[in-house]
Structure formats: structure tokens, C-alpha cells
Motif scaffolding. Structure first.
Motif, PDB file in Angstrom:
ATOM      1  N   MET A 296      20.180  36.440  19.644  1.00  0.00           N
ATOM      2  CA  MET A 296      21.081  36.369  18.198  1.00  0.00           C
ATOM      3  C   MET A 296      21.008  36.234  17.139  1.00  0.00           C
ATOM      4  SD  MET A 296      24.775  37.541  19.042  1.00  0.00           S
ATOM      5  CE  MET A 296      25.501  38.828  20.226  1.00  0.00           C
ATOM      6  N   TRP A 297      20.040  35.180  17.199  1.00  0.00           N
ATOM      7  CA  TRP A 297      19.671  35.178  15.946  1.00  0.00           C
ATOM      8  C   TRP A 297      19.377  35.585  14.872  1.00  0.00           C
ATOM      9  CZ3 TRP A 297      15.180  34.142  13.552  1.00  0.00           C
ATOM     10  CH2 TRP A 297      14.547  33.108  14.680  1.00  0.00           C
ATOM     11  N   THR A 298      17.982  35.667  15.068  1.00  0.00           N
ATOM     12  CA  THR A 298      17.523  37.540  15.084  1.00  0.00           C
ATOM     13  C   THR A 298      17.803  38.698  14.162  1.00  0.00           C
ATOM     14  OG1 THR A 298      16.794  38.333  16.664  1.00  0.00           O
ATOM     15  CG2 THR A 298      15.192  36.173  16.632  1.00  0.00           C
ATOM     16  N   LEU A 299      19.099  38.422  14.349  1.00  0.00           N
ATOM     17  CA  LEU A 299      19.530  40.084  13.970  1.00  0.00           C
ATOM     18  C   LEU A 299      20.647  39.175  13.501  1.00  0.00           C
ATOM     19  CD1 LEU A 299      20.423  41.594  17.572  1.00  0.00           C
ATOM     20  CD2 LEU A 299      18.581  41.165  16.731  1.00  0.00           C
ATOM     21  N   GLY A 300      20.407  38.414  12.975  1.00  0.00           N
ATOM     22  CA  GLY A 300      21.203  37.883  11.652  1.00  0.00           C
ATOM     23  C   GLY A 300      20.413  38.315  10.241  1.00  0.00           C
ATOM     24  N   TYR A 301      21.014  37.709   9.225  1.00  0.00           N
ATOM     25  CA  TYR A 301      20.135  37.978   8.196  1.00  0.00           C
ATOM     26  C   TYR A 301      19.239  37.242   7.868  1.00  0.00           C
ATOM     27  CZ  TYR A 301      19.762  38.257   2.870  1.00  0.00           C
ATOM     28  OH  TYR A 301      18.824  37.846   1.335  1.00  0.00           O
ATOM     29  N   HIS A 302      18.095  37.015   7.647  1.00  0.00           N
ATOM     30  CA  HIS A 302      17.088  36.529   7.196  1.00  0.00           C
ATOM     31  C   HIS A 302      16.657  36.161   5.619  1.00  0.00           C
ATOM     32  CE1 HIS A 302      15.710  36.544  11.261  1.00  0.00           C
ATOM     33  NE2 HIS A 302      16.554  36.542  11.154  1.00  0.00           N
ATOM     34  N   GLN A 303      15.859  35.377   5.038  1.00  0.00           N
ATOM     35  CA  GLN A 303      16.072  35.001   3.972  1.00  0.00           C
ATOM     36  C   GLN A 303      14.491  35.032   3.519  1.00  0.00           C
ATOM     37  OE1 GLN A 303      17.424  35.962   1.180  1.00  0.00           O
ATOM     38  NE2 GLN A 303      15.938  35.988  -0.261  1.00  0.00           N
ATOM     39  N   CYS A 304      13.740  35.231   2.564  1.00  0.00           N
ATOM     40  CA  CYS A 304      11.929  35.084   2.642  1.00  0.00           C
ATOM     41  C   CYS A 304      11.910  34.979   1.252  1.00  0.00           C
ATOM     42  CB  CYS A 304      10.991  35.630   3.646  1.00  0.00           C
ATOM     43  SG  CYS A 304       9.470  35.453   3.316  1.00  0.00           S
ATOM     44  N   LYS A 305      10.718  34.470   0.820  1.00  0.00           N
ATOM     45  CA  LYS A 305      10.113  34.592  -0.591  1.00  0.00           C
ATOM     46  C   LYS A 305       8.585  34.221  -0.732  1.00  0.00           C
ATOM     47  CE  LYS A 305      10.294  33.168  -5.149  1.00  0.00           C
ATOM     48  NZ  LYS A 305      11.166  32.802  -6.320  1.00  0.00           N
ATOM     49  N   TRP A 306       7.582  34.351  -1.021  1.00  0.00           N
ATOM     50  CA  TRP A 306       6.283  33.960  -1.581  1.00  0.00           C
ATOM     51  C   TRP A 306       6.442  33.281  -3.279  1.00  0.00           C
ATOM     52  CZ3 TRP A 306       1.335  37.071  -3.214  1.00  0.00           C
ATOM     53  CH2 TRP A 306       0.057  35.558  -2.693  1.00  0.00           C
ATOM     54  N   SER A 307       6.866  31.929  -2.617  1.00  0.00           N
ATOM     55  CA  SER A 307       6.541  31.199  -1.513  1.00  0.00           C
ATOM     56  C   SER A 307       8.123  30.035  -1.577  1.00  0.00           C
ATOM     57  CB  SER A 307       5.836  29.895  -1.057  1.00  0.00           C
ATOM     58  OG  SER A 307       4.895  30.549  -0.458  1.00  0.00           O
ATOM     59  N   TYR A 308       8.689  29.714  -0.786  1.00  0.00           N
ATOM     60  CA  TYR A 308      10.049  28.688  -1.419  1.00  0.00           C
ATOM     61  C   TYR A 308       9.240  27.134  -0.424  1.00  0.00           C
ATOM     62  CZ  TYR A 308      13.663  31.836  -0.767  1.00  0.00           C
ATOM     63  OH  TYR A 308      13.964  33.220  -1.292  1.00  0.00           O
ATOM     64  N   TYR A 309       9.048  26.842  -2.160  1.00  0.00           N
ATOM     65  CA  TYR A 309       8.640  24.645  -1.894  1.00  0.00           C
ATOM     66  C   TYR A 309       8.992  24.457  -3.007  1.00  0.00           C
ATOM     67  CZ  TYR A 309       4.863  26.628  -4.695  1.00  0.00           C
ATOM     68  OH  TYR A 309       3.775  26.859  -5.861  1.00  0.00           O
TER      69      TYR A 309
ATOM     70  N   ARG B 121      15.794  41.689   6.339  1.00  0.00           N
ATOM     71  CA  ARG B 121      14.899  40.124   5.494  1.00  0.00           C
ATOM     72  C   ARG B 121      15.438  40.840   4.204  1.00  0.00           C
ATOM     73  NH1 ARG B 121       9.082  37.799   6.627  1.00  0.00           N
ATOM     74  NH2 ARG B 121       8.486  39.677   5.825  1.00  0.00           N
ATOM     75  N   THR B 122      15.151  40.048   3.503  1.00  0.00           N
ATOM     76  CA  THR B 122      15.136  40.200   1.932  1.00  0.00           C
ATOM     77  C   THR B 122      13.494  39.073   2.154  1.00  0.00           C
ATOM     78  OG1 THR B 122      17.153  40.299   0.967  1.00  0.00           O
ATOM     79  CG2 THR B 122      15.500  39.236  -0.578  1.00  0.00           C
ATOM     80  N   HIS B 123      12.633  39.709   1.096  1.00  0.00           N
ATOM     81  CA  HIS B 123      11.809  39.275   1.269  1.00  0.00           C
ATOM     82  C   HIS B 123      10.709  40.352  -0.554  1.00  0.00           C
ATOM     83  CE1 HIS B 123       7.579  37.081   1.540  1.00  0.00           C
ATOM     84  NE2 HIS B 123       7.390  38.501   2.291  1.00  0.00           N
ATOM     85  N   SER B 124      10.265  38.881  -1.419  1.00  0.00           N
ATOM     86  CA  SER B 124       9.533  39.203  -2.510  1.00  0.00           C
ATOM     87  C   SER B 124       8.785  38.060  -2.736  1.00  0.00           C
ATOM     88  CB  SER B 124      10.738  38.931  -3.521  1.00  0.00           C
ATOM     89  OG  SER B 124      11.028  37.886  -4.176  1.00  0.00           O
ATOM     90  N   SER B 125       7.576  38.743  -3.867  1.00  0.00           N
ATOM     91  CA  SER B 125       6.248  38.781  -4.067  1.00  0.00           C
ATOM     92  C   SER B 125       6.417  36.854  -5.522  1.00  0.00           C
ATOM     93  CB  SER B 125       5.262  39.315  -4.316  1.00  0.00           C
ATOM     94  OG  SER B 125       6.210  39.895  -5.821  1.00  0.00           O
ATOM     95  N   GLY B 126       7.971  36.921  -5.155  1.00  0.00           N
ATOM     96  CA  GLY B 126       8.556  35.771  -6.660  1.00  0.00           C
ATOM     97  C   GLY B 126       7.781  35.975  -8.218  1.00  0.00           C
ATOM     98  N   ASP B 127       6.735  37.185  -8.517  1.00  0.00           N
ATOM     99  CA  ASP B 127       5.714  37.154  -9.194  1.00  0.00           C
ATOM    100  C   ASP B 127       6.572  38.261 -10.405  1.00  0.00           C
ATOM    101  OD1 ASP B 127       3.599  36.172  -7.994  1.00  0.00           O
ATOM    102  OD2 ASP B 127       2.868  38.368  -7.700  1.00  0.00           O
TER     103      ASP B 127
END
Length: 798
Positions: A256-269, A539-545
Motif C-alpha cells: 500500500m505504501w507505493t500508492l502514497g505520495y513519492h518525492q524525487c529529483k535528479w538528484s538528492y545528495y 510522484r513529483t520528479h524534476s531535473s533540478g536544472d
């Protein structure tokens, strides 16, 4: 490129007259004078396979797309010879095969034409590569519509379009661009309000022309391989989609957790940045279940390694993130850096697992790590090795999901953006060139990844996401639509892509919320969140550029809208989880375009924006800036405005006023919508009640609620709970009956029932045929609390 005009060239070859016919069990073979064989196999009464060869014999019958676990069987099969044709009858279809040229005519039992050959099957020899370019053309009738074909970035109705199926890395693609990342050579035709489907199971580069070049002709062709297609008869679009989904397979239940909200970016570090992001979600009370690590977590972009400067103790970090409710998902690409000191490279080299050129050397291409070799995932031994590589990531470090990218396969700085066509593949013991293996390379990588993650995540369920896919990939992986753009046009594209993917068998899909390339305005991001929470993968995902793209990167109003809509998604998790259960068990798409919902209504045939989320929620996103509302189409039935409670009748267009923090959402009358309390992540709270939002209807309606332990495999042993709620509304009363199946012990004890649109004052309440005394039941206005195990609730009016 082959054009439809070329289909008429004299160089094309055609079947000649039938010379012999033979029936073997469920198959009928038609042999022609010029060595063509047509094999027609009746898999079900409404599912027929057509397979052609021009060489007098068939090659090995092998497909990555077909789910071999699915059983087939028909009720009736009869072969009759007539003067000019042979006729195959099933209990639902009549198939006629012309004696002079093998042309096919398919009708229903009343002889209404469903599909008929125009030129039918024909071919031309491929002198460059050997084999044939195989072609099929069908009659396209006036008013006929076409849908499906995966995540095409064009209008949902494909009439007048030409599309190409060749998996390609298309950074910042645009509307109508061809080809894209995925290959789903399956379309649905709708003619005279009857639906059928065609699945052209051919992994070479394929093209479909829906009456673009020739007004009354629909055609499809491939640059190699067989003319091998499945015909599926409805007559309802729901029947076509369900049959196709069963044919190519369904996934297991996701955690079920995969149906929650996800956060992503190129890249988190580095690690401190990851913790800053996750802490901010909790501080702002915006629910979130997953944080993604893009390629910068690796040591020099080497897969299965960690950059110890950025992430000195990944196991500790992943464990501490998990304590705060965050599951860690990491990216893995197919390119393996050529580096004699790199253990993954050395293992693959020693075992000869890399793809080779025709003359023997390894295929070499540049991707993120520099020069790389690429595993041949079409080799089962390579897939087994690849699966084993996930032991450390999953078992030791505790990563919960894996994200496969660049697996079209993408190669940088070369003209075709991919492997040369002479690269060789094992193809599970059916050796071939990359021309045949290209479109399934990403799927086989995702399959190998799935097998590894599943092995090491057990007894929990795996989570895989892929960029490239071919039909059938849904058995192993979820997907997203690739490198989109932060634009209003792409918000429109994302909405259509999700509907199209859902009716193309690949339900667990989403887009990069806000756009991957470029930077969205706060308004665009808010509108995308409002749509994205109604997509299966969110999922939110962005290039971060161009800047940051977390919800707090914009103003307070955007933060509030994000919190409001992500919280709504978390409330709707039991509804969404139930949608998945129906998809996985019955092949029912989770998102339903209006034409799927009501194909009888011609107004739905060209609608792109509105869709049905599950069975009872109608969603219509806002797709333009500065909107105070929008015009939309309500399909058949009566619908409650989610925000105002107003009941509106359907089959009409209307203007719906909405505020910035709303989009048009309507609930189908009679629907019962289950809701959980808002959680910051799945499993955060133990709660004692679940809300049922009940929308009154004069008449009957069914709703469902599926629950299990939310992870693990006990549901396969009967430890699940599946409730069917039957709503029956009358003028002065309503009855809700609950039928429960399964052995799962639900952890909460009661339902909170909110009654909407009740046309009478409540006088008496009966629970399981016993009148509820005022001192034994909580009832306040239109809210009622009731034991979760009730079998009948009967409310009468004054």
C-alpha cells in the motif's frame, strides 16, 4: 519509413488461393498455392489469434507479452465450407476466410460486420536484413474510433493519426511526438457502438495508421517478424480491455505504501539534503511515503555502488528514514561501466553476459558512467545473475524499491540514441538481432530487477518502476511516462497518457508531477498535484536544472493545496487499493475514459479531459492558467458535486465553477466511498474507525472495499477482507447490505457513515433486522456509527 502508399506497390506479395485446410483441436490451418499458411486459433469464443507465415512453416512460437499462466477455452467451435469461403463459428463470432485470397471478415452472430480486411495480409521481402516486412490493412468505417496504444502524447481518439512503436529516449517530448518510451501495440476499435481490440504481438518496429493516409483504411505493419495478431470482441469496451489484460497479464498487489505520495529529483545528495527534504515533509504535514535517489548516489554512476562521500553509511540512513516512515527507492540503469576494478563489470565479463555486435565484440556505448557494456536481459541466465545483484541493496541496506531508467536502451551521442541494429540477443533461446529485441529490452531488465527485488524483499512485496516497457511488462513493474516538460500542454498530455495506459493493460502508471524539464509556476504545480493524486502512481520528479520542485518551493497557497490534495489521496487509499484489487483480479482498468464508461454516448468518443477514477469518482482537471472554473461533460447518470453536495444529472455539458484549491470532482449517486484518516505515511496510525461516504440514489448500486495486511503475501492464503456493499434507495428509505469474504481480521471496529443527499428525515434505524434504540447508537444529523461487521443497515424516513 514504409508509407501506406507503398502498401500498394507491385512489389508487395499477397496470398493466393487456398489449396488445403485442416483443423487441429482449437486451430484451423489454411494453406495457399504460394506457400502462405494462416493459422487461426480460437482461444476463447471472443478471442481469436491470426498467425501468418510465407515460408511454408512456422518458426518457434515465442512471446514475452503473453501471460502463460492464463487458461483459455472456448464453448463452441465449428468449421464450415461454403462456396467462396470457409466459416469458423464460435458462440460469439463468425469468422469468414476467403478461398481466393485469405481475406478475413469478422461478424457477430447477427452478421453485423465488426472487422474486415481491405488488402488484408501482404508483405514485401526485406532485402537489407532478410525476412519480410509484414503488413495488414483493414477497412475503416465512417464514424469508427480508435483508442489505446499505451502512452501516446496525442488525442485519446486516434482516428486520423499515425503512430510508431519504437522505444526511444525522448527528453522533453512534445504533443504528437513519435515514437516514445513504451511499446503497446494494442488498440481498441469502436464502430456502431460495438468495440473490438487488435493486439499485434510483434516486437520489431511497428506502425499503425488509423485512416490518416487513406480515408477508409486502417493498417499496421512491422519491419520484420510475423504477422501475428489477436482479435478481441467486446461488444463492450470493458470486455475488450479485460480480455487483453488477462492475455498479457496482471501484477500482484502492490504494497500500500507505493500508492502514497513519492518525492524525487535528479538528484538528492548528500545525505544531509535527503534528510532536509524528508524532515520538511513531516514539518509541513504533507504526507509522503517514498524518497528517491537518482544516479548521484552511486560511486561514479556505477550501478550497485554507493558514493561514500555523499552517503557514508547508507544502511544507517535508510533505517533512520524508515523509522520516520520513508521508504528509500534507488535508480539502477542498464549501462555497466567498463572498469576492470568494478566487481559487477568483472563478473559479467567473466560470464560473457554482455550484448555483442554481429562480428563478436561487445556492444559499447556511452551513458552516465562513460563507456559501458550492456547485459543481455533476454538471456535467462543473465536475468538470474542480475536478480542476484540486488542482495546487498535490498537485504542488507534495506532499500524498498528499484527504479529502472535509460532502458529503451538509451545510448548517448549516437544517431539513433540506442544500440546498433546488428547487436545480437539470446531472446530466451531464439537468437535475434536488436531489431527484434529492442522493444522488449527494457521489459526484460525490469523483469530481472523484479525477480531480484522480490527474492530479497520477501516476505514483503517488491516495488519496481520502469521507463521503457512492452506489452506484458505490467506483470513485473509500474511505470512513468518519461522526461516530460513543465508546461500546460504537458499537463494535458499527462492526463491523456494515464487514461490511455490504463485501458492498455498498464494500470500502475504516473507522470512526473510538475514536469521533469524546465520549471513550473506555482499555479501549474498546484494544478498538476490536483490531477496527479488521481493517478495510480503519484510522484513529483524534476531535473533540478531550473530550480527546486518540492511543494514548499512555491508560495504558502501552493503548500496548502498540495497538503489538501495529497491528504485527500491518503484518505482515499482504501478506495485506490480496492481499484488495484479489481484491476489485478478482474482486469478492470483503474482509470476509465468517458468512452469506456459509456460507449453508447457519441459525445464521449472525443472527450479527453474527464475520467472515472475507480468506479464512482469523476475527475476533471483544470488545464489552463487563471481558471475560475471550466466546461466539462458529465456522462450518463446522476452525480454529486464533491465540494458542494449538489446533485446534477448527466449526459450534458456544463460550466463548473471551482476555486484555486479545487478541481471538478463528482461522485456517482449510490456510490459508497471508503476513507481512512489522514496519515503522514502508510501505517503511521492505528485507527478504530473507517469512514464510508454514502451518496443517496433512488435505485441500486454496488460498491466494494478490499483490505489486507497492506504488504506481504498472506492475501494469497485467503487472509484478506472483501466487502460488497449493495445500496438500495427508495423514496422513504435506504438499505445497505454488506457481504464479506476472506479471513483477514480488520484492525478497526466500526464504520463512520456519512449520508449525502438523503431526501428524507431519518425516523428509524434498523441494524441486522433489529431496531436501534436511541441510547445504543450514535447518530448525529447525517452521520452514523455502526459495527464494521454489519450485514444490513435499514434507514426509514419520517
Amino acid at each position: 519509413m514504409i508509407t501506406n502508399t507503398e502498401l500498394e506497390y507491385k512489389g508487395d506479395l499477397y496470398p493466393t488461393a487456398v489449396s488445403s485446410v485442416q483443423q487441429e483441436a482449437d486451430s484451423v490451418f489454411f494453406h495457399t498455392d504460394n506457400n502462405v499458411i494462416l493459422k487461426i486459433t480460437v482461444l476463447r469464443d471472443s478471442l481469436i489469434r491470426f498467425r501468418y507465415t510465407t515460408k511454408g512453416y512456422f518458426s518457434n512460437d515465442f512471446s514475452y507479452a503473453i501471460d502463460k499462466s492464463q487458461s483459455h477455452g472456448y464453448n463452441f467451435l465449428e468449421l464450415i465450407e461454403q462456396k467462396t469461403f470457409y466459416q469458423i463459428n464460435t458462440s460469439k463470432l463468425i469468422c469468414r476466410v476467403s478461398k481466393t485470397d485469405l481475406k478475413i471478415l469478422l461478424t457477430d452472430l447477427d452478421n453485423n460486420v465488426i472487422l474486415e480486411d481491405e488488402l488484408g495480409f501482404h508483405w514485401e521481402e526485406n532485402y537489407n536484413f532478410g525476412g519480410n516486412i509484414v503488413k495488414m490493412s483493414k477497412v475503416s468505417h465512417d464514424g469508427e474510433s480508435y483508442y489505446g496504444l499505451g502512452d501516446k502524447a496525442s488525442h485519446s481518439n486516434l482516428k486520423g493519426k499515425r503512430v510508431e512503436n519504437w522505444a526511444m529516449d525522448q527528453y522533453a517530448f512534445h504533443k504528437d511526438q513519435e515514437p516514445l518510451y513504451k511499446v503497446v501495440p494494442f488498440y481498441i476499435g469502436l464502430h456502431n457502438r460495438k468495440a473490438y481490440g487488435i493486439f499485434f504481438d510483434n516486437t520489431f518496429r511497428t506502425n499503425f495508421d488509423f485512416a490518416q493516409e487513406r480515408r477508409n483504411v486502417t493498417s499496421f505493419w512491422a519491419e520484420g517478424g510475423e504477422m501475428n495478431y489477436y482479435f478481441i470482441y467486446g461488444p463492450q469496451m470493458a470486455d475488450v480491455v479485460t480480455t487483453y489484460t488477462h492475455l498479457t497479464g496482471k501484477p500482484e498487489m502492490p504494497p500500500m505504501w507505493t500508492l502514497g505520495y513519492h518525492q524525487c529529483k535528479w538528484s538528492y545528495y548528500p545525505e544531509s539534503k535527503v534528510r532536509e527534504i524528508t524532515s520538511k515533509f513531516r514539518e509541513l504535514q504533507i504526507p509522503c511515503d517514498a524518497i528517491y535517489l537518482d544516479i548521484d548516489y552511486m560511486d561514479g554512476f556505477r550501478c550497485f555502488t554507493w558514493n561514500k562521500e555523499y552517503f557514508p553509511d547508507p544502511k544507517k540512513m535508510v533505517a533512520e528514514l524508515a523509522e520516520d516512515g520513508f521508504k528509500t527507492v534507488v535508480i539502477i540503469d542498464p549501462g555497466i561501466k567498463i572498469d576492470k576494478d568494478y566487481w559487477v563489470y568483472k563478473e559479467a565479463l567473466e560470464k560473457d553476459y554482455f550484448c555483442k555486435r554481429a562480428d563478436g565484440p561487445y556492444m559499447k556505448g556511452k551513458v552516465w558512467p562513460g563507456e559501458c557494456n550492456f547485459p543481455d536481459y533476454t538471456n535467462p541466465e543473465v536475468r538470474e545473475w542480475w536478480a542476484g545483484l540486488f542482495r546487498e541493496l535490498i537485504s542488507d541496506i534495506g532499500v524498498k524499491g528499484v527504479w529502472n531508467d535509460m532502458n529503451e536502451p538509451a545510448v548517448m551521442e549516437v544517431p539513433g540514441k540506442t544500440f546498433p541494429m546488428d547487436v545480437r540477443h539470446d531472446y530466451d533461446g531464439n537468437p535475434c538481432s536488436h531489431r527484434k529485441a529492442h522493444n522488449i529490452y527494457g521489459t526484460q531488465m525490469a523483469r530481472a530487477t523484479y525477480e531480484g527485488v522480490k527474492r530479497f524483499a520477501y516476505p514483503k512485496r517488491p516495488f519496481i518502476i520502469t521507463r521503457s516497457a512492452y506489452s506484458g511488462a505490467q506483470r513485473y513493474t509500474s511505470s512513468w511516462t518519461g522526461d516530460n516538460v513543465a508546461s500546460w500542454e504537458h499537463l494535458w498530455i499527462a492526463n491523456i497518457q494515464m487514461q490511455r495506459m490504463s485501458i492498455s493493460g498498464m494500470g500502475f502508471t504516473g507522470s512526473d508531477i510538475g514536469g521533469f524539464a524546465e520549471q513550473p509556476s506555482g499555479e501549474l504545480y498546484a494544478r498538476w498535484i490536483q490531477l496527479g493524486v488521481f493517478h495510480p502512481f503519484c510522484r513529483t520528479h524534476s531535473s533540478g536544472d531550473h530550480g527546486d520542485q518540492e511543494p514548499w518551493s512555491f508560495d504558502e497557497e501552493v503548500i496548502d493545496i498540495t497538503r489538501k490534495f495529497v491528504s485527500l489521496r491518503y484518505q482515499l487509499l482504501p478506495y485506490l487499493y480496492t481499484m488495484f484489487y479489481e484491476y489485478i483480479n478482474d482486469g478492470v482498468p483503474m482509470l476509465k475514459p468517458l468512452v469506456y464508461f459509456d460507449q453508447e454516448d457519441p459525445q464521449t468518443h472525443y472527450r479527453t479531459d474527464e475520467f472515472i477514477f475507480g468506479n464512482h469518482i469523476l475527475v476533471c482537471p483544470i488545464l489552463e492558467p487563471n481558471a475560475q472554473g471550466r466546461r466539462m461533460y458529465l456522462p450518463v447518470g446522476n452525480w454529486y458535486n464533491y465540494w458542494t453536495g449538489e446533485l446534477v444529472s448527466g449526459k450534458k455539458e456544463l460550466w463548473v465553477k471551482t476555486d484555486y484549491d479545487q478541481i471538478p470532482i463528482f461522485i456517482k449517486e449510490g456510490g459508497i466511498i471508503p476513507k481512512y484518516p489522514v496519515q503522514q505515511y502508510v501505517g503511521e496510525l492505528k485507527f478504530d474507525e473507517v469512514t464510508l461516504e454514502v451518496y443517496y440514489k433512488l435505485g441500486k448500486e454496488k460498491s466494494f472495499l478490499y483490505e489486507d495486511a497492506q504488504d506481504g503475501y498472506d492475501y494469497n492464503k485467503g487472509r484478506y477482507s472483501f466487502s460488497t456493499f449493495t445500496f438500495n434507495g427508495k423514496e422513504n428509505q435506504l438499505i445497505i447490505q454488506q457481504h464479506k469474504e476472506g479471513k483477514f481480521e480488520i484492525p478497526y471496529s466500526k464504520f463512520k457513515i456519512n449520508l449525502h443527499g438523503l431526501p428524507f428525515q431519518v425516523k428509524t434505524i434498523y441494524i441486522d433486522n433489529e431496531r436501534a434504540a436511541a441510547d445504543t447508537i450514535q447518530f448525529n444529523g447525517n452521520t452514523l456509527f455502526i459495527d464494521k461487521d454489519f450485514t444490513e443497515l435499514h434507514i426509514t424516513g419520517a
